[in-house]
Scaffold this active site. Structure first.
Site, PDB file in Angstrom:
ATOM      1  N   THR A  52     -10.746  -9.753   2.677  1.00 53.41           N
ATOM      2  CA  THR A  52     -12.082  -9.293   3.090  1.00 53.41           C
ATOM      3  C   THR A  52     -13.190 -10.254   2.689  1.00 53.41           C
ATOM      4  O   THR A  52     -14.129 -10.472   3.449  1.00 53.41           O
ATOM      5  CB  THR A  52     -12.382  -7.905   2.485  1.00 53.41           C
TER       6      THR A  52
ATOM      7  N   THR B 155      -7.745  -7.608  -1.184  1.00 54.58           N
ATOM      8  CA  THR B 155      -7.491  -6.703  -2.312  1.00 54.58           C
ATOM      9  C   THR B 155      -6.308  -5.767  -2.065  1.00 54.58           C
ATOM     10  O   THR B 155      -5.723  -5.261  -3.011  1.00 54.58           O
ATOM     11  CB  THR B 155      -8.734  -5.836  -2.634  1.00 54.58           C
ATOM     12  N   ASP B 156      -5.960  -5.545  -0.779  1.00 60.69           N
ATOM     13  CA  ASP B 156      -4.957  -4.503  -0.506  1.00 60.69           C
ATOM     14  C   ASP B 156      -3.601  -4.787  -1.143  1.00 60.69           C
ATOM     15  O   ASP B 156      -2.917  -3.868  -1.592  1.00 60.69           O
ATOM     16  CB  ASP B 156      -4.782  -4.320   1.015  1.00 60.69           C
TER      17      ASP B 156
HETATM   18  N1  ASP Z   1      -7.484  -5.629   4.296  1.00 60.97           N
HETATM   19  C1  ASP Z   1      -8.142  -6.489   3.341  1.00 60.97           C
HETATM   20  C2  ASP Z   1      -7.083  -7.396   2.714  1.00 60.97           C
HETATM   21  O1  ASP Z   1      -6.353  -6.962   1.881  1.00 60.97           O
HETATM   22  C3  ASP Z   1      -8.825  -5.703   2.300  1.00 60.97           C
HETATM   23  C4  ASP Z   1      -9.542  -6.470   1.230  1.00 60.97           C
HETATM   24  O2  ASP Z   1      -9.456  -7.669   1.113  1.00 60.97           O
HETATM   25  O3  ASP Z   1     -10.290  -5.819   0.470  1.00 60.97           O
HETATM   26  O4  ASP Z   1      -6.979  -8.535   3.113  1.00 60.97           O
END
Ligand code: ASP
Length: 306
Positions: free
Chosen positions: A12, A85-86
């Site tokens: 993200t 973050t995922d």
């Molecule tokens: N879908 C994103 C990822 O994990 C979420 C994030 O980065 O917060 O790449």
């Protein structure tokens, strides 16, 4: 000044809006233009390893990150990975186990909002990560929302909040105040040589217990070498599932028991339902998180680690 290899992988923090939702679009160079103050902290080399949502990060991508760090180990004082973050906890856990005996910082960070948008957490998280390297941290950890969390204890607990991660079953390794002051907890010296542990076994399945789970599910798992059962509370297997579990263990699958609870340890000696599972050959995972367990099984180090 520390010399840092900044490895951009997407997520993200590197996203921009597209007609199909957020998509990683910014390079490592783009990200760092948002942080002009970095020039006083570190010298930086950028490696744009890939640019993907972390949903699409596979074990092969993670191995690529570990191999890059291993190859470049002597050339840098530390390594930073920008990541979605995922699945950041899975990458952090695998790097923690693959980069055994590491005596330099490998820090991962991500954000809930893209860099440059109002109220984004990306700038702070990225900048803090460089600050933690400058402060002298060693080891594999995530730096998010002012906390340093060791790679094998990281869990994402919220998919919206700006404070999405927790250190499960371990204290944080340090904090970063909003003014940028880093406080590091004392670290134990590394006692083993640095080595790259290869990924050995990917035949892993995680089964979540739910009320009424069909016992036939165990016969479908016979192709897996390792089955992690995410059970209730301190661990245990409902009596009606025991026959299926016994057959699975007898045909050679390693069965481990963890808990659906976010923290606390599995203890198969506490209740009769746990003692029965242990007697069948199921192994307690104690306080290991799922990401940590999966990573240590992948590296064949599950029994070596505390
Ligand atoms: N879908 C994103 C990822 O994990 C979420 C994030 O980065 O917060 O790449």
């Amino acid at each position: 000044m520390k010399h840092v290899l900044f490895i951009a992988t997407g997520g993200t923090l590197a996203c921009r809006q597209s007609e199909n939702g957020l998509i990683p679009a910014l390079t490592g160079e783009d990200l760092l233009t948002f942080l002009p103050e970095l020039s006083t902290l570190c010298t930086i080399t950028i490696e744009n390893l890939f640019s993907i949502d972390s949903t699409d990060v596979t074990t092969a991508h993670r191995v690529q990150m570990a191999e890059l760090i291993f190859r470049e180990y002597a050339n840098y004082d530390g390594f930073i990975i920008s990541h979605g973050t995922d699945t950041l906890s899975h990458t952090a856990a695998l790097l923690y186990h693959m980069l055994r005996g590491i005596d330099k910082p490998v820090l991962l960070t991500g954000a809930q909002k893209p860099i440059g948008v109002p109220d984004s957490d990306a700038e702070r998280n990225l900048l803090d990560t460089f600050r933690v390297i400058a402060a002298g941290y060693r080891g594999v950890a995530a730096v998010v929302h002012g906390r340093i969390i060791r790679g094998n204890h990281l869990v994402k607990v919220d998919c919206e909040d700006m404070d999405p991660f927790r250190s499960i079953n371990a204290p944080v390794e340090g904090t970063i105040a909003p003014d940028g002051t880093v406080h590091l907890c004392p670290q134990t010296p590394v006692s083993r040589p640095f080595e790259l542990i290869p990924v050995k076994d990917t035949r892993i399945f995680v089964l979540r217990l739910i009320p009424g789970l069909d016992p036939a599910v165990f016969s479908m798992l016979s192709g897996y070498q390792h089955v992690i059962i995410e059970g209730y509370g301190s661990g245990g297997i409902p009596v009606y599932l025991e026959t299926g579990l016994k057959a699975l263990i007898e045909q050679g699958t390693n069965v481990y028991i963890t808990t659906e609870c976010l923290s606390g340890s599995v203890d198969l000696t506490k209740y009769a339902v746990g003692c029965r599972a242990a007697a069948l050959g199921a192994v307690s995972l104690g306080s290991h998180t799922i990401a940590d367990t999966v990573a240590s099984i992948l590296c064949g180090t599950l029994t070596d680690e505390p």
